[in-house]
Design a protein around this motif. Sequence first.
Motif, PDB file in Angstrom:
ATOM      1  N   GLU A 224       0.825  -1.203   0.000  1.00 30.65           N
ATOM      2  CA  GLU A 224       0.000   0.000   0.000  1.00 30.65           C
ATOM      3  C   GLU A 224       0.864   1.260   0.000  1.00 30.65           C
ATOM      4  O   GLU A 224       0.611   2.211  -0.756  1.00 30.65           O
ATOM      5  CB  GLU A 224      -0.905   0.018   1.228  1.00 30.65           C
ATOM      6  N   GLN A 225       1.872   1.291   0.867  1.00 29.74           N
ATOM      7  CA  GLN A 225       2.716   2.483   0.951  1.00 29.74           C
ATOM      8  C   GLN A 225       3.436   2.747  -0.359  1.00 29.74           C
ATOM      9  O   GLN A 225       3.473   3.891  -0.836  1.00 29.74           O
ATOM     10  CB  GLN A 225       3.739   2.338   2.078  1.00 29.74           C
ATOM     11  N   LEU A 226       4.014   1.720  -0.952  1.00 34.53           N
ATOM     12  CA  LEU A 226       4.753   1.908  -2.196  1.00 34.53           C
ATOM     13  C   LEU A 226       3.840   2.343  -3.336  1.00 34.53           C
ATOM     14  O   LEU A 226       4.263   3.085  -4.233  1.00 34.53           O
ATOM     15  CB  LEU A 226       5.496   0.622  -2.563  1.00 34.53           C
ATOM     16  N   LEU A 227       2.575   1.912  -3.305  1.00 34.37           N
ATOM     17  CA  LEU A 227       1.614   2.339  -4.327  1.00 34.37           C
ATOM     18  C   LEU A 227       1.097   3.758  -4.094  1.00 34.37           C
ATOM     19  O   LEU A 227       0.401   4.303  -4.947  1.00 34.37           O
ATOM     20  CB  LEU A 227       0.428   1.371  -4.369  1.00 34.37           C
ATOM     21  N   GLY A 228       1.429   4.325  -2.928  1.00 33.00           N
ATOM     22  CA  GLY A 228       0.972   5.670  -2.623  1.00 33.00           C
ATOM     23  C   GLY A 228      -0.412   5.726  -2.017  1.00 33.00           C
ATOM     24  O   GLY A 228      -0.993   6.806  -1.883  1.00 33.00           O
ATOM     25  N   ILE A 229      -0.958   4.578  -1.638  1.00 38.80           N
ATOM     26  CA  ILE A 229      -2.289   4.504  -1.029  1.00 38.80           C
ATOM     27  C   ILE A 229      -2.146   4.713   0.474  1.00 38.80           C
ATOM     28  O   ILE A 229      -1.263   4.103   1.098  1.00 38.80           O
ATOM     29  CB  ILE A 229      -2.942   3.140  -1.304  1.00 38.80           C
ATOM     30  N   PRO A 230      -2.967   5.537   1.099  1.00 32.89           N
ATOM     31  CA  PRO A 230      -2.885   5.698   2.551  1.00 32.89           C
ATOM     32  C   PRO A 230      -3.004   4.352   3.265  1.00 32.89           C
ATOM     33  O   PRO A 230      -3.818   3.507   2.901  1.00 32.89           O
ATOM     34  CB  PRO A 230      -4.079   6.603   2.879  1.00 32.89           C
ATOM     35  N   VAL A 231      -2.161   4.165   4.280  1.00 28.26           N
ATOM     36  CA  VAL A 231      -2.166   2.935   5.066  1.00 28.26           C
ATOM     37  C   VAL A 231      -2.924   3.207   6.358  1.00 28.26           C
ATOM     38  O   VAL A 231      -2.412   3.835   7.270  1.00 28.26           O
ATOM     39  CB  VAL A 231      -0.733   2.459   5.373  1.00 28.26           C
ATOM     40  N   SER A 232      -4.173   2.765   6.406  1.00 25.94           N
ATOM     41  CA  SER A 232      -5.034   2.993   7.581  1.00 25.94           C
ATOM     42  C   SER A 232      -5.055   4.466   7.984  1.00 25.94           C
ATOM     43  O   SER A 232      -4.879   4.821   9.139  1.00 25.94           O
ATOM     44  CB  SER A 232      -4.570   2.132   8.755  1.00 25.94           C
ATOM     45  N   GLY A 233      -5.250   5.335   7.002  1.00 24.51           N
ATOM     46  CA  GLY A 233      -5.353   6.760   7.262  1.00 24.51           C
ATOM     47  C   GLY A 233      -4.051   7.512   7.192  1.00 24.51           C
ATOM     48  O   GLY A 233      -4.041   8.744   7.081  1.00 24.51           O
TER      49      GLY A 233
END
Length: 292
Positions: A224-233
């Motif tokens: 998630e982090q590498l994709l740039g998606i927030p990780v649990s907010g």
Amino acid sequence: MGTLSATPHPTGSGPGDDRDGAGGRFRRAMRSPLGWMAAGMAGVAVVSALTATGPGPVPVAGAAAAVAVYGYVMRRAARRSTPEIARSGAVRDTLLGGAIGLGFILVSALLITAFGGYSFAWAGDDVLAVLGTTLAVQTGAAVTEELLFRGLALQALEQLWGSRAALVITSLFFGVAHLGADGADAWSGLAIALEAGALLGAAFLWRRSIWFVVGLHFAWNATEQLLGIPVSGHAPEGLFTVDVHGSALLTGGGFGLEASIVPVLAGTAIATTMLVRAHRNGALTPRRPADR
């Protein structure tokens, strides 16, 4: 657990007897499931607080220290061996869990993208620096959270009320623990409980390996982090940036992918499969009958 003697004990014991009695009660309390759970959680939480946001490899060192604290509490307070953190098979279990976590997030993100919810762009940042930070931070987070929730809480509650009750309680607690994050609400808390708390708990009950759930948890968060998606907010720096379009039920909104209905459904299905396998393997502890 011991039983109380029916023989009355004399009163008016001397100071030495009082001291021994208090010490004995303390030792018995620490050896109870709730006692060693509390002691272990306090120790691991202190290590996490001191190292989770440290520079460079500090979170990784914190993870190693947390494992040492966990092992010490289990051996000395719980008086039990710790096959769940055994070195034998650790690499295999971590990689297997990591593969499941990676596939889970990639498939969820791909489905959301296919329905028009996400679009990605290369961030153009220092790849090695981002990878190093992601590796360190997410290793520390995965190890400490799994020791707290699955190693300590789930196993302690399992001794008291059985596997199913322990899974439900720790799943709900895991959701509540994420309510303080940015963008969190009642739905995101429930989503975390269902897709993460239940999935990670079921994974532990199936494999009985901390390393398996650590691998799953790490790959989940790191991807998630590498994709740039927030990780649990939380929105740490990644290799990509993500633009979010459409319904928050599809995309997860500002909280991130975990609040999307896609991983909730997928995670629940995977957790159910793992629980069925755990049941078939005889790995679930039944609820103990009440003492008469």
